[in-house]
Design a protein around this motif. Sequence first.
Motif, PDB file in Angstrom:
ATOM      1  N   SER A  59      -1.930   2.483   6.610  1.00  0.00           N
ATOM      2  CA  SER A  59      -0.610   2.660   5.978  1.00  0.00           C
ATOM      3  C   SER A  59       0.386   1.600   6.434  1.00  0.00           C
ATOM      4  O   SER A  59       1.371   1.339   5.738  1.00  0.00           O
ATOM      5  N   SER A  60       0.151   0.961   7.575  1.00  0.00           N
ATOM      6  CA  SER A  60       1.072  -0.069   8.052  1.00  0.00           C
ATOM      7  C   SER A  60       1.094  -1.286   7.129  1.00  0.00           C
ATOM      8  O   SER A  60       2.047  -2.073   7.161  1.00  0.00           O
ATOM      9  N   PHE A  73      -4.267  -3.021  -1.701  1.00  0.00           N
ATOM     10  CA  PHE A  73      -5.518  -2.385  -1.274  1.00  0.00           C
ATOM     11  C   PHE A  73      -5.298  -1.307  -0.222  1.00  0.00           C
ATOM     12  O   PHE A  73      -6.092  -0.364  -0.126  1.00  0.00           O
ATOM     13  N   ALA A  74      -4.224  -1.395   0.536  1.00  0.00           N
ATOM     14  CA  ALA A  74      -3.863  -0.283   1.410  1.00  0.00           C
ATOM     15  C   ALA A  74      -3.486   0.939   0.566  1.00  0.00           C
ATOM     16  O   ALA A  74      -3.889   2.068   0.857  1.00  0.00           O
ATOM     17  N   ALA A  75      -2.720   0.697  -0.496  1.00  0.00           N
ATOM     18  CA  ALA A  75      -2.334   1.790  -1.403  1.00  0.00           C
ATOM     19  C   ALA A  75      -3.551   2.367  -2.121  1.00  0.00           C
ATOM     20  O   ALA A  75      -3.636   3.587  -2.333  1.00  0.00           O
ATOM     21  N   LEU A 108      -0.422  15.290   5.999  1.00  0.00           N
ATOM     22  CA  LEU A 108      -0.088  13.886   6.187  1.00  0.00           C
ATOM     23  C   LEU A 108      -0.369  13.082   4.931  1.00  0.00           C
ATOM     24  O   LEU A 108       0.439  12.289   4.481  1.00  0.00           O
ATOM     25  N   ILE A 109      -1.547  13.307   4.332  1.00  0.00           N
ATOM     26  CA  ILE A 109      -1.917  12.576   3.128  1.00  0.00           C
ATOM     27  C   ILE A 109      -1.048  13.018   1.952  1.00  0.00           C
ATOM     28  O   ILE A 109      -0.497  12.202   1.229  1.00  0.00           O
ATOM     29  N   ASN A 110      -0.894  14.306   1.775  1.00  0.00           N
ATOM     30  CA  ASN A 110      -0.272  14.826   0.571  1.00  0.00           C
ATOM     31  C   ASN A 110       1.231  14.563   0.516  1.00  0.00           C
ATOM     32  O   ASN A 110       1.759  14.226  -0.538  1.00  0.00           O
ATOM     33  N   THR A 118       3.086   5.528  -0.262  1.00  0.00           N
ATOM     34  CA  THR A 118       2.087   5.016  -1.201  1.00  0.00           C
ATOM     35  C   THR A 118       2.629   4.912  -2.622  1.00  0.00           C
ATOM     36  O   THR A 118       2.500   3.869  -3.271  1.00  0.00           O
ATOM     37  N   LEU A 119       3.224   5.971  -3.112  1.00  0.00           N
ATOM     38  CA  LEU A 119       3.768   5.966  -4.473  1.00  0.00           C
ATOM     39  C   LEU A 119       4.854   4.901  -4.653  1.00  0.00           C
ATOM     40  O   LEU A 119       4.790   4.114  -5.609  1.00  0.00           O
TER      41      LEU A 119
END
Length: 208
Positions: A59-60, A73-75, A108-110, A118-119
């Motif tokens: 995520s960094s 690609f992280a997203a 954490l993900i949601n 991310t969005l």
Amino acid sequence: LLIKSDLIKLFASLLTSLNTKLQLNCLKFYASISFECLEATKAILNTNYYDFQLIDLISSYLYRENQFELQLFAAKCLTNLYRSSLLIESDLCDMMDVQDSSCPAFKLINNQLIRSKTLPTLIRLCVRFSNSYKNACINGTTTITSDSENLINTANSSSLDPSSSYTLNIIYLIDTISTLTYLIELNSDLQQIASYLEQIIPTLIQNI
């Protein structure tokens, strides 16, 4: 076989290198193996590199100071982890020894990573790439903007001619839209957020 070979942990060490190509290939690896894969999702969520969780290292690369391709690609990786977590929610909670979907990994993900990082990253990249594409269409040439030049440098493709650079920009735009669509497909709340931020949906439809 890839998961059992401990490559996920090995790539975590490479992800912290100062070599952009290594960083990018690591992110591509994680994005690929996490696509609708229970075991890969579990392994990534459970992997640490020294005092850092692997998912935090991934995520960094969402931040603006990173090159565009690294952000994308992280997203993609976090999007795949999120979608896998929807398919295997109960299994993830069992993995964390928690009986409901309030387990830390799922939360954490949601919530934190998807809604606030991310969005917005995918929307920002979509707007940037679509604006570059639109400007090129208005000019009636394949001359790329400074944003696109930045993207090409990101891809280590400075030797590309303008036409190839223009094509590469379109490829990344399509890839980003595809990832964004996959992210929000099953979540009406994310769809609503995406529609408000920069009016992303009408913008993309108009520019493509």
